[in-house]
Design a protein around this motif. Structure first.
Motif, PDB file in Angstrom:
ATOM      1  N   THR A   2     -35.799 -40.624  66.389  1.00 55.04           N
ATOM      2  CA  THR A   2     -36.091 -41.628  67.404  1.00 55.04           C
ATOM      3  C   THR A   2     -35.941 -43.010  66.781  1.00 55.04           C
ATOM      4  O   THR A   2     -36.397 -43.250  65.658  1.00 55.04           O
ATOM      5  N   LYS A   3     -35.317 -43.917  67.533  1.00 57.81           N
ATOM      6  CA  LYS A   3     -35.118 -45.278  67.037  1.00 57.81           C
ATOM      7  C   LYS A   3     -35.960 -46.253  67.846  1.00 57.81           C
ATOM      8  O   LYS A   3     -36.191 -46.055  69.035  1.00 57.81           O
ATOM      9  N   ASP A   9     -35.127 -46.147  62.554  1.00 53.45           N
ATOM     10  CA  ASP A   9     -35.845 -44.873  62.652  1.00 53.45           C
ATOM     11  C   ASP A   9     -37.351 -45.144  62.709  1.00 53.45           C
ATOM     12  O   ASP A   9     -37.910 -45.771  61.804  1.00 53.45           O
ATOM     13  N   THR A  10     -38.007 -44.655  63.750  1.00 54.40           N
ATOM     14  CA  THR A  10     -39.440 -44.937  63.947  1.00 54.40           C
ATOM     15  C   THR A  10     -40.312 -44.305  62.865  1.00 54.40           C
ATOM     16  O   THR A  10     -41.349 -44.877  62.502  1.00 54.40           O
TER      17      THR A  10
END
Length: 157
Positions: A2-3, A9-10
């Motif tokens: 997830t971005k 990137d989280t």
């Protein structure tokens, strides 16, 4: 993967944020220490050090704001309670320091702590492909290495 909204990137930014908040805590304690040195300095070098400490705490305040804004840019919340800062900081709180050489020695020690933390952050940010944090840490390190040299020279080291 997830971005976040700036394309990073989280999971990696969560780790970066933790390290940035740790750095923020160290800057905040260092800032208050230098304010105290500025207020309480006495002796032969009063005029020189009083001005130098004001320059330093003004710069530290700017960096504190930049670090907190970087945390926000990464999509997280900057730490903002002194109780958290005191608990997290590797820079010790210093009270009632009025001797110039002692204060300058503590400043050099504090910069050494910050530089080490910033080098770690530089590595983490590189792994996360976070050019914004890389640039910030790189700028801080290059400025502070020269500053440490100057403070150490003042101490005759």
């Amino acid at each position: 993967m997830t971005k976040n909204f700036i394309g990073l990137d989280t999971d990696k930014t969560a780790g970066l944020t933790e390290a940035l908040n740790d750095l923020l805590a160290n800057y905040q304690i260092f800032y208050m220490n230098v304010r105290g040195y500025h207020w309480n300095i006495k002796g032969d070098n009063f005029f020189e050090l009083h001005v130098k400490f004001e320059e330093l705490y003004t710069d530290l305040l700017l960096k504190i704001d930049e670090i907190a804004e970087r945390v926000l840019t990464l999509g997280h919340t900057p730490a903002h309670a002194y109780s958290d800062y005191i608990q997290a900081s590797a820079v010790p709180e210093r009270k009632d320091v009025s001797n110039g050489k002692e204060a300058v020695g503590y400043i050099a020690e504090s910069f050494a702590t910050l530089i080490a933390k910033q080098r770690d952050l530089l590595s983490l940010a590189g792994e996360a492909e976070d050019e914004g944090t890389v640039a910030l840490m790189s700028d801080y390190i290059s400025q502070q290495e020269k500053t440490v040299w100057m403070y150490r020279s003042y101490l005759g080291q």
